[in-house]
Enzyme design. Structure first.
Site, short mmCIF file in Angstrom:
data_model
loop_
_atom_site.label_atom_id
_atom_site.label_comp_id
_atom_site.label_asym_id
_atom_site.label_seq_id
_atom_site.Cartn_x
_atom_site.Cartn_y
_atom_site.Cartn_z
N TYR A 5 0.78 -1.26 0.00
CA TYR A 5 0.09 0.07 0.14
C TYR A 5 0.76 1.24 -0.08
CZ TYR A 5 -3.63 3.57 1.82
OH TYR A 5 -4.42 4.45 1.68
N CYS A 6 0.68 2.09 -1.07
CA CYS A 6 1.36 3.45 -1.07
C CYS A 6 2.76 3.25 -1.14
CB CYS A 6 1.05 4.27 0.11
SG CYS A 6 1.68 5.98 0.16
N LEU A 7 3.69 3.72 -0.30
CA LEU A 7 5.12 3.64 -0.28
C LEU A 7 5.47 2.23 -0.08
CD1 LEU A 7 6.69 6.61 1.98
CD2 LEU A 7 5.84 6.64 -0.58
N GLY A 17 4.02 -0.26 -1.42
CA GLY A 17 3.82 -0.87 -2.79
C GLY A 17 4.80 -0.57 -3.46
N LEU A 48 -1.64 -1.11 -4.02
CA LEU A 48 -2.90 -0.39 -3.70
C LEU A 48 -2.29 0.99 -3.56
CD1 LEU A 48 -4.18 -2.33 -0.61
CD2 LEU A 48 -4.94 -2.75 -3.23
#
Length: 592
Positions: A329-331, A333, A357
């Site tokens: 998720y975010c960083l 990912g 994500l």
């Protein structure tokens, strides 16, 4: 604190290659010749909100100089200004005696003048005058011939912030809603607001944080589980199964380290983790440590080795599974994509699938965050991080608040201090306030190698001295973008399809960076679009993709879990839970 030993192979000394190709002026943070430069910049940052005065000065000089060299633009602005002034004066004559629509319509996201009281004289004239000025200044700071696009964005953004400070909605005398409330309550709303503002200022000066309504391990992050691994950078949580059978391949989730992991395990009805466990998945979650000054040397190399790779080793040992589905998720990912590319290069086949994500792997179009990222600003920010050893939570929070200043700053002050309306705190709001620090080395790595240089998308990012390429990833990829994401714009997230030769399923859902991901079934107004591109299929640009992909009503969670179930294999009895190092949510998530 109990600390499980970790393999020596993962505690390698950081590569010198981590700084190669970045044009970084101070590759070693301990060199003495850099100390004076960094100390001076860190001192100045205390007075500028850690914004580089050089960066702002360059942007304004770029605008002023090119505007002076553009007589056509000057004529255009004078002409537009006179026309706008004429329309406003005409409206002043009509609006004083009739209920006429104003010449300027606010943007859809601008809710400051929605109340019907703003349509009454003289407040209709005041609001229209402000909107007219705002429109003119937007035209003045855009499309100046010869001006760099980045400087145009910076000047437009700063101008908008200055205008927002002077908006009539912020002042008692020019806000009809506040005036009406003040009359009805005999001014007690202003007295209460002043006391509230004073109390908040006093607590902030003393470094006292407000007690959140939703606390990890009590109201949020309550999905049952255990800590199965702890090292100096993260804890690995394993959640207890809630179904008699589970899929063969477990799921490892790598959250961003800019915030606490429990964005994905909020209140039970909002918890993605609880939903996944209920769908028969064995879920593991990384909980990052909140770093301190002594962790200043932790870089992206450490986050990959001590985070993703150690977690994969532990998941394999704990579950007995040979293959693992991974979600970032975010960083988290972005870090997971780096790890997956490095694993593919080394023929490490432990990953069964990859889910990203709201995560970017190409940073040529990073959205509004790019306003704070150029060579001057990053160098200035590095000085602050050098002096502290980390990027402070208040500095990060301030940047994100500025991106949505109407919602997060001015409208909140209006409600709190002028209307005396208390916040209705939600689990998402409590999580948002529970920020973490980021080590100097890691954040500098991230800003320079990814944002400034775009090394990952360009196959220049080095792992263990050799570059990695996203095209090496062969496992199926599921990428999620959110329509109003100002942190990871969905068109930027969509680029994984351009940079990967694997099968890519791209899903676009309603909402923003956080609320779009936290979208449990049953919520109103949810919809998404989903399409899968085969490895040998031609590329489709994002605009065409959005036009041709039919929308579907409801939450995107069931669509993803259906895809994930296909990757996770058959159902079987869940592996036994280990004794663990303590119950979830663990110790690191509670650290301030």
């Amino acid at each position: 604190m109990n600390e499980r030993a970790f393999p020596a192979s993962t505690v390698r000394e950081r590569d010198a290659s981590a700084w190669q190709g970045t044009r970084h002026p101070y590759p070693d943070t301990d060199v003495t010749h850099a100390a004076a430069d960094l100390a001076l910049n860190a001192w100045i940052g205390r007075f500028t909100g850690h914004v580089s005065p050089a960066a702002l000065g360059l942007a304004w000089f770029d605008w002023c100089s090119h505007l002076l060299l553009s007589p056509d633009k000057q004529v255009e602005l004078v002409s537009h200004g006179m026309t706008a002034l004429g329309r406003w004066l005409q409206y002043c004559a009509v609006g004083a005696i009739a209920d006429a629509p104003g010449p300027v319509t606010p943007l859809a996201q601008d809710k400051r003048f929605d109340d019907p009281a703003w349509q009454r004289w003289p407040f209709n004239l005041i609001s229209q005058g402000f909107l007219t000025q705002q429109q003119w200044w937007h035209r003045a700071t855009r499309s100046v011939r010869g001006m760099s696009a980045h400087h145009a964005d910076v000047v437009t953004f700063v101008t908008r912030q200055l205008l927002d400070c002077a908006a009539p909605s912020n002042f008692v005398a020019t806000n009809p809603v506040v005036l009406q409330t003040t009359c009805e309550r005999g001014g007690m709303n202003l007295v209460a607001g002043t006391l509230r503002a004073s109390g908040e200022a006093w607590r902030a000066a003393r470094g006292q944080a407000a007690v959140p309504a939703f606390r990890p391990g009590r109201e949020v992050a309550v999905t049952p589980g255990k800590v199965v691994l702890r090292n100096r950078l993260m804890e690995l949580l394993r959640y207890e199964p809630s179904t008699p059978q589970v899929h063969a391949s477990p799921l490892l989730i790598v959250p961003a380290w800019i915030m606490k992991y429990y964005i994905l395990d909020l209140s039970p009805h909002n918890s993605l983790v609880r939903y996944l466990v209920g769908q028969g998945h064995t879920v593991y979650m990384i909980s990052w440590k909140n770093p301190r000054a002594e962790d200043r040397g932790m870089g992206l190399h450490d986050y990959r080795c001590l985070g993703v790779m150690e977690a994969l080793d532990a998941v394999g040992r704990d579950s007995g599974a040979s293959r693992v589905n991974a979600c970032g998720y975010c960083l988290g990912g972005t870090l997971l994509a780096i790890a997956a590319a490095a694993m593919a290069r080394e023929r490490d086949e432990r990953l069964a699938s990859l889910t990203l994500l709201a995560a970017q792997v190409d940073f040529t179009e990073p959205g509004e965050l790019s306003l704070f990222i150029d060579e001057s600003e990053v160098s200035f920010l590095e000085a602050t991080m050098w002096s502290q050893g980390y990027l402070d939570t208040r500095q990060m929070a301030g940047a994100f608040q500025l991106l949505r200043s109407n919602d997060l700053i001015w409208s909140r002050r209006l409600r709190h201090y002028l209307l005396d309306l208390p916040d209705r705190e939600t689990d998402l709001m409590s999580w948002n306030a529970d920020a973490t620090r980021m080590p100097f080395r890691m954040h500098s790595d991230y800003l320079r190698r990814l944002f400034l240089n775009n090394d990952l998308a360009s196959a220049r990012y080095q792992v263990d001295g050799k570059p990695v390429a996203l095209t090496d990833i062969e496992v199926p990829i599921f990428a999620v973008g959110t329509r109003t994401d100002h942190v990871a714009p969905w068109r930027s997230v969509y680029k994984i399809g351009l940079l990967s030769d694997a099968e890519v399923s791209f899903l676009l859902t309603t909402g923003g960076h956080n609320a779009g991901v936290v979208a449990p079934p049953g919520g109103a107004g949810r919809s998404y679009q989903l399409a899968t591109r085969a490895p040998d299929a031609p590329y489709i640009d994002p605009e065409r993709w959005q036009q041709e992909t039919p929308p579907r009503e409801g939450s995107w969670w069931p669509a993803w879990t259906a895809w994930l179930a296909h990757q996770a294999g058959p159902l079987a009895a869940p592996p036994p839970m280990p004794p663990g190092l303590g119950p979830a949510p663990g110790e690191y998530v509670l650290a301030r």
